[in-house]
Design a protein around this motif. Sequence first.
Motif, PDB file in Angstrom:
ATOM      1  N   ALA A 173       0.367 -10.206  -1.747  1.00 30.93           N
ATOM      2  CA  ALA A 173       0.744  -8.801  -1.928  1.00 30.93           C
ATOM      3  C   ALA A 173       1.554  -8.602  -3.201  1.00 30.93           C
ATOM      4  N   ASP A 174       1.266  -7.518  -3.883  1.00 29.07           N
ATOM      5  CA  ASP A 174       1.989  -7.161  -5.111  1.00 29.07           C
ATOM      6  C   ASP A 174       3.163  -6.267  -4.728  1.00 29.07           C
ATOM      7  N   VAL A 175       4.275  -6.898  -4.405  1.00 27.45           N
ATOM      8  CA  VAL A 175       5.484  -6.179  -4.012  1.00 27.45           C
ATOM      9  C   VAL A 175       6.650  -6.725  -4.825  1.00 27.45           C
ATOM     10  N   GLU A 176       7.748  -5.993  -4.803  1.00 25.11           N
ATOM     11  CA  GLU A 176       8.955  -6.432  -5.486  1.00 25.11           C
ATOM     12  C   GLU A 176       9.895  -7.082  -4.465  1.00 25.11           C
ATOM     13  N   GLU A 177      10.252  -8.332  -4.700  1.00 20.93           N
ATOM     14  CA  GLU A 177      11.223  -9.010  -3.846  1.00 20.93           C
ATOM     15  C   GLU A 177      12.612  -8.712  -4.402  1.00 20.93           C
ATOM     16  N   LEU A 178      13.354  -7.852  -3.701  1.00 20.13           N
ATOM     17  CA  LEU A 178      14.658  -7.427  -4.210  1.00 20.13           C
ATOM     18  C   LEU A 178      15.745  -8.469  -3.963  1.00 20.13           C
ATOM     19  N   ALA A 179      15.664  -9.174  -2.841  1.00 20.41           N
ATOM     20  CA  ALA A 179      16.751 -10.112  -2.516  1.00 20.41           C
ATOM     21  C   ALA A 179      16.325 -11.047  -1.412  1.00 20.41           C
ATOM     22  N   GLU A 180      16.933 -12.237  -1.404  1.00 17.91           N
ATOM     23  CA  GLU A 180      16.821 -13.137  -0.265  1.00 17.91           C
ATOM     24  C   GLU A 180      17.870 -12.762   0.772  1.00 17.91           C
ATOM     25  N   LEU A 181      17.482 -12.834   2.024  1.00 18.45           N
ATOM     26  CA  LEU A 181      18.402 -12.681   3.146  1.00 18.45           C
ATOM     27  C   LEU A 181      18.271 -13.969   3.953  1.00 18.45           C
ATOM     28  N   VAL A 182      19.142 -14.918   3.688  1.00 19.72           N
ATOM     29  CA  VAL A 182      18.933 -16.265   4.215  1.00 19.72           C
ATOM     30  C   VAL A 182      19.369 -16.340   5.669  1.00 19.72           C
ATOM     31  N   THR A 204       0.809  -1.218   0.000  1.00 18.48           N
ATOM     32  CA  THR A 204       0.000   0.000   0.000  1.00 18.48           C
ATOM     33  C   THR A 204       0.843   1.268   0.000  1.00 18.48           C
ATOM     34  N   GLY A 205       2.137   1.150   0.292  1.00 19.35           N
ATOM     35  CA  GLY A 205       3.004   2.321   0.330  1.00 19.35           C
ATOM     36  C   GLY A 205       3.140   2.941   1.703  1.00 19.35           C
ATOM     37  N   ALA A 206       2.499   2.339   2.724  1.00 15.60           N
ATOM     38  CA  ALA A 206       2.701   2.822   4.096  1.00 15.60           C
ATOM     39  C   ALA A 206       4.171   2.674   4.470  1.00 15.60           C
ATOM     40  N   LEU A 207       4.823   1.657   3.893  1.00 15.21           N
ATOM     41  CA  LEU A 207       6.258   1.463   4.021  1.00 15.21           C
ATOM     42  C   LEU A 207       6.870   1.387   2.632  1.00 15.21           C
ATOM     43  N   ASP A 208       8.074   1.924   2.487  1.00 14.83           N
ATOM     44  CA  ASP A 208       8.779   1.806   1.208  1.00 14.83           C
ATOM     45  C   ASP A 208       9.334   0.404   1.015  1.00 14.83           C
ATOM     46  N   ALA A 209       9.778  -0.191   2.104  1.00 17.27           N
ATOM     47  CA  ALA A 209      10.437  -1.493   2.036  1.00 17.27           C
ATOM     48  C   ALA A 209      10.279  -2.188   3.372  1.00 17.27           C
ATOM     49  N   GLY A 210      10.580  -3.481   3.387  1.00 17.33           N
ATOM     50  CA  GLY A 210      10.478  -4.227   4.632  1.00 17.33           C
ATOM     51  C   GLY A 210      11.160  -5.570   4.526  1.00 17.33           C
ATOM     52  N   ILE A 211      11.344  -6.179   5.666  1.00 18.26           N
ATOM     53  CA  ILE A 211      11.941  -7.512   5.744  1.00 18.26           C
ATOM     54  C   ILE A 211      10.890  -8.453   6.303  1.00 18.26           C
ATOM     55  N   THR A 212      10.633  -9.517   5.567  1.00 15.32           N
ATOM     56  CA  THR A 212       9.616 -10.479   5.962  1.00 15.32           C
ATOM     57  C   THR A 212       9.972 -11.821   5.349  1.00 15.32           C
ATOM     58  N   GLY A 213       9.089 -12.793   5.511  1.00 14.36           N
ATOM     59  CA  GLY A 213       9.312 -14.086   4.881  1.00 14.36           C
ATOM     60  C   GLY A 213       8.635 -14.151   3.526  1.00 14.36           C
ATOM     61  N   HIS A 214       9.254 -14.864   2.598  1.00 13.55           N
ATOM     62  CA  HIS A 214       8.609 -15.092   1.301  1.00 13.55           C
ATOM     63  C   HIS A 214       7.248 -15.753   1.494  1.00 13.55           C
ATOM     64  N   ASP A 215       7.125 -16.583   2.536  1.00 16.94           N
ATOM     65  CA  ASP A 215       5.854 -17.257   2.807  1.00 16.94           C
ATOM     66  C   ASP A 215       4.727 -16.257   3.039  1.00 16.94           C
ATOM     67  N   ALA A 221      14.669   6.493  -7.937  1.00 19.46           N
ATOM     68  CA  ALA A 221      16.091   6.172  -8.074  1.00 19.46           C
ATOM     69  C   ALA A 221      16.815   6.223  -6.733  1.00 19.46           C
ATOM     70  N   TRP A 222      16.537   7.245  -5.931  1.00 16.29           N
ATOM     71  CA  TRP A 222      17.251   7.374  -4.655  1.00 16.29           C
ATOM     72  C   TRP A 222      16.880   6.235  -3.710  1.00 16.29           C
ATOM     73  N   LYS A 223      15.583   5.952  -3.580  1.00 16.78           N
ATOM     74  CA  LYS A 223      15.137   4.902  -2.666  1.00 16.78           C
ATOM     75  C   LYS A 223      15.649   3.535  -3.109  1.00 16.78           C
ATOM     76  N   LYS A 224      15.647   3.295  -4.410  1.00 16.59           N
ATOM     77  CA  LYS A 224      16.131   2.003  -4.905  1.00 16.59           C
ATOM     78  C   LYS A 224      17.633   1.849  -4.602  1.00 16.59           C
ATOM     79  N   GLU A 225      18.399   2.903  -4.829  1.00 14.39           N
ATOM     80  CA  GLU A 225      19.837   2.838  -4.552  1.00 14.39           C
ATOM     81  C   GLU A 225      20.103   2.641  -3.065  1.00 14.39           C
ATOM     82  N   ALA A 255       8.004   2.877  -4.864  1.00 14.44           N
ATOM     83  CA  ALA A 255       9.250   3.259  -4.209  1.00 14.44           C
ATOM     84  C   ALA A 255      10.450   2.712  -4.973  1.00 14.44           C
ATOM     85  N   ALA A 256      10.309   1.501  -5.529  1.00 19.65           N
ATOM     86  CA  ALA A 256      11.411   0.898  -6.288  1.00 19.65           C
ATOM     87  C   ALA A 256      11.689   1.655  -7.574  1.00 19.65           C
ATOM     88  N   ALA A 257      10.698   2.416  -8.054  1.00 18.92           N
ATOM     89  CA  ALA A 257      10.891   3.230  -9.258  1.00 18.92           C
ATOM     90  C   ALA A 257      11.563   4.561  -8.945  1.00 18.92           C
TER      91      ALA A 257
END
Length: 290
Positions: A78-87, A60-71, A196-200, A192-194
């Motif tokens: 949710a329609d979000v972009e998964e940038l990376a796994e943090l195993v 919803t954009g209440a947060l730009d990014a977050g850490i959660t489980g893929h599950d 440039a500053w936030k993505k970097e 937020a991923a679009a």
Amino acid sequence: MNCLKLGIPKGSLQEATLELFARAGWKITISSRSYVPAIDDPEIECLLVRAQEMARYVETGALDAGITGHDWVVETGADVEELAELVYAKQRLSRVRWVLAVQEDSAIREPRDLQGKVIATEIVRITGEYLKRHGVTGRVDFSWGATEVKVPQLADAIVEVTETGSSLRANRLRIVDTVLESATVFIMNRAAAADAWKKEKAESLILMLQGAIAAASRVGLILNVRREDLDRVVAILPALKNPTISMLSDPDWVAVNTIVEESVVRQILPKLKAANAQGIVEYPLNKIVL
């Protein structure tokens, strides 16, 4: 000032996440009376959110990014972009599994045996899809916790998350099948991923977190060896690529520096000593950026 609104998972992942950020170079301080942690980076604003809800707030954009489980991304749809796994997980650096489990003496041996049965779980949507894939009709009840104790009195089976399986074994439960394998992920709102500053900023954060994860199970080794014994020593050493060989003031000697899994040090150190290595030093690592 630009700012990245970042969700920190509250609950089982909380302490492991704070430790990971500390190793990556960020100090996060949480007050017992606040859901707004302090972080020593003016470009990041943190909020404590349960992992189960994280993807929804990022979508919803209440947060730009977050850490959660893929599950939980899958469970909420949710329609979000998964940038990376943090195993990493609560107890160790690993993925987790959601497993179908039953009492040890249960007649349920495979998914099709669930026909008409009651399954208790936190991941109702994922479990429902699992039953559909196997052509089974059953009742999936949401579990608010303590799921392991609900069989056989309240449910015929459960779908529960596990890292090691120890809790299931302690409750005399038998794993029938794996429903979903999951890992901790860094997710981002698509708008937020679009930016440039936030993505970097997010990618820089991910780089340091992954570097801390990579270093957590490894140590550095440095040792001195005569040139005539160098080939024997190098043959013993596992390395990320190749060990670093440095000149010493004595032209007959070199220094060898490498990175190894901490678990193998006890095996190779006596071999290095037997190969005439001297001055062997093991040292901890904070980050490894590959």
